[in-house]
Design an enzyme around this catalytic site. Structure first.
Site, PDB file in Angstrom:
ATOM      1  N   ASP A  25      62.465  41.733 -27.153  1.00  0.00           N
ATOM      2  CA  ASP A  25      62.842  42.941 -26.398  1.00  0.00           C
ATOM      3  C   ASP A  25      62.892  44.146 -27.339  1.00  0.00           C
ATOM      4  O   ASP A  25      62.143  44.208 -28.313  1.00  0.00           O
ATOM      5  CB  ASP A  25      64.222  42.668 -25.745  1.00  0.00           C
TER       6      ASP A  25
ATOM      7  N   ASN B 244      59.558  45.007 -11.403  1.00  0.00           N
ATOM      8  CA  ASN B 244      60.293  45.909 -10.508  1.00  0.00           C
ATOM      9  C   ASN B 244      59.327  46.711  -9.635  1.00  0.00           C
ATOM     10  O   ASN B 244      59.542  47.871  -9.348  1.00  0.00           O
ATOM     11  CB  ASN B 244      61.141  46.896 -11.313  1.00  0.00           C
TER      12      ASN B 244
ATOM     13  N   HIS C 155      68.283  48.436 -24.027  1.00  0.00           N
ATOM     14  CA  HIS C 155      67.813  47.416 -23.079  1.00  0.00           C
ATOM     15  C   HIS C 155      68.060  45.992 -23.586  1.00  0.00           C
ATOM     16  O   HIS C 155      68.651  45.164 -22.890  1.00  0.00           O
ATOM     17  CB  HIS C 155      66.331  47.660 -22.808  1.00  0.00           C
TER      18      HIS C 155
ATOM     19  N   SER D  22      64.829  42.689 -15.217  1.00  0.00           N
ATOM     20  CA  SER D  22      65.214  42.518 -16.628  1.00  0.00           C
ATOM     21  C   SER D  22      66.584  41.892 -16.767  1.00  0.00           C
ATOM     22  O   SER D  22      66.881  41.220 -17.744  1.00  0.00           O
ATOM     23  CB  SER D  22      65.306  43.886 -17.335  1.00  0.00           C
TER      24      SER D  22
END
Ligand SMILES: [Ca+2]
Ligand SMILES: [Ca+2]
Ligand SMILES: [Ca+2]
Length: 372
Positions: free
Chosen positions: A127, A251, A160, A315
């Site tokens: 990530d 998404n 994130h 996520s």
């Protein structure tokens, strides 16, 4: 350039420069009674960083389990934490009392904690990195590495990856949150830059690191609408090496609902997002490649700057499943990755139309049921 996005909002996938360190090592100052004995630190598996002249001592990084032995040596006067010092007015925010986020409860993790908390299982968060000093994560971060040009460590400059990591393994202490599998060893594998984008090559290097370093589970809360043969081959190699690979479905439901990769590769467990009422999240991508669902709306977790944030996205759903996979592996280390996929999907709570469907896959992940 292939664009890969973080499945929180839209983001894009470049590498090198890597560093690894273990945070289960402790930064300490060691004071000696007589002459400085740096050799004692080395003999206990430590690394001496500085030898002081102003006092008879050293600063060092040493495995936590060797501290007591070092302290017991007659030449050692004392050992103290090499504590952080702040410029006046720059203290980190005070920490809220620990709560169990709704998503962690929803996947029945608290019921499972008497049986398993993920101990000894290694989980790669591929990530934006993980904030290495976050007070509610640092004790669980065992490795960090970066494949992002210009970033030397796995520290998170975006937020994130820190949020994703807290869902998997927020530390069970008195502050902040607690993760689904709060005793795992986390690897902060940075493949996305400060703005949340990165090259496919960085992602491939990250996956390569996970395989080379004996990781058990990989979480990929990132995606692209473009298929990559190289990425699929890397993921298949990781799968064939026995790793569980969990990815966010995307998404994209309201913006074309295009197929998302890496979620759609056959060796990946693809995760859609649900809300508190077990309804599918309006943004959650769907299709015949969705395997399982997990909480992904209004998810409270750790964030950069020693803070916490409430975020929505697939996520946030994927790391609930990655945490369940890790907990299941800790409970039964003999399970293969295929058996982990089968256990999680066969014991998920069916939602929507009966049986498998394109929104929820096999249903909402249920850790406690998977352990029965
Ligand atoms: Ca906590
Ligand atoms: Ca799949
Ligand atoms: Ca269903």
């Amino acid at each position: 350039m292939k664009k890969v996005s973080l499945l929180l909002v839209c983001f894009g996938f470049l590498a090198l420069g890597s560093s690894t360190s273990s945070a289960k090592d402790k930064r300490v100052i060691v004071k000696f009674k007589g002459a400085t004995r740096a050799d004692l630190v080395w003999a206990n598996g430590g690394i001496v960083e500085n030898e002081f002249r102003i006092l008879k001592g050293v600063s060092a990084v040493i495995p936590e389990e060797r501290l007591a032995r070092l302290w017991a040596h007659p030449a050692v006067e004392y050992i103290e934490e090499d504590r952080l010092v702040y410029a006046i007015g720059k203290k980190p925010p005070s920490q809220p009392a620990q709560t169990v986020p709704w998503g962690v409860s929803k996947v029945n993790a608290p019921l499972a904690w008497t049986l398993t908390t993920g101990y000894n299982v290694n989980v790669c968060v591929v990530d934006t990195g993980i904030e290495l000093t976050h007070p509610d994560l640092k004790d669980n971060i065992a490795w960090n590495v970066s494949f992002v040009t210009g970033a030397k460590t796995g520290n998170d400059d975006n937020g994130h990856g820190t949020h994703v990591a807290g869902i998997i393994a927020g530390v069970n202490n008195s502050i902040g949150v607690v993760g689904v599998a709060y005793d795992v060893n986390l690897a902060a594998v940075k493949v996305l830059n400060k703005s949340g984008s990165g090259y496919t090559s960085w992602v491939i290097k990250g996956i390569e690191w996970c395989v080379a370093n004996n990781m058990d589970v990989i979480n990929l809360s990132l995606s692209s609408e473009t298929y990559s043969q190289a990425e699929e081959e890397a993921i298949n190699t990781a799968y064939n090496a026995g790793l569980v690979i969990v990815a966010a479905a995307g998404n994209d439901a309201q913006t074309g609902n295009n197929v998302q990769y890496p979620a759609a590769y056959s060796t990946v467990l693809a995760v859609s997002a649900t809300n508190k009422d077990n309804a599918i999240a309006s943004f959650s991508s769907y299709g015949d490649w969705v395997d399982i669902a997990a909480p992904g709306v209004d998810i409270y977790s750790t964030y950069k700057g020693g803070t916490y944030a409430t975020l929505s996205g697939t996520s946030m759903a994927a790391p609930h499943v990655a945490g369940c996979a890790a907990a299941l592996l800790a409970f039964n280390p003999a399970l293969t990755n295929a058996e982990v996929y089968a256990k999680l999907t066969s014991t998920a709570t069916d939602l929507g139309s009966a049986g498998w469907d394109a929104y929820f896959g096999w249903g909402l992940v249920n850790l406690y049921a998977a352990l029965q």
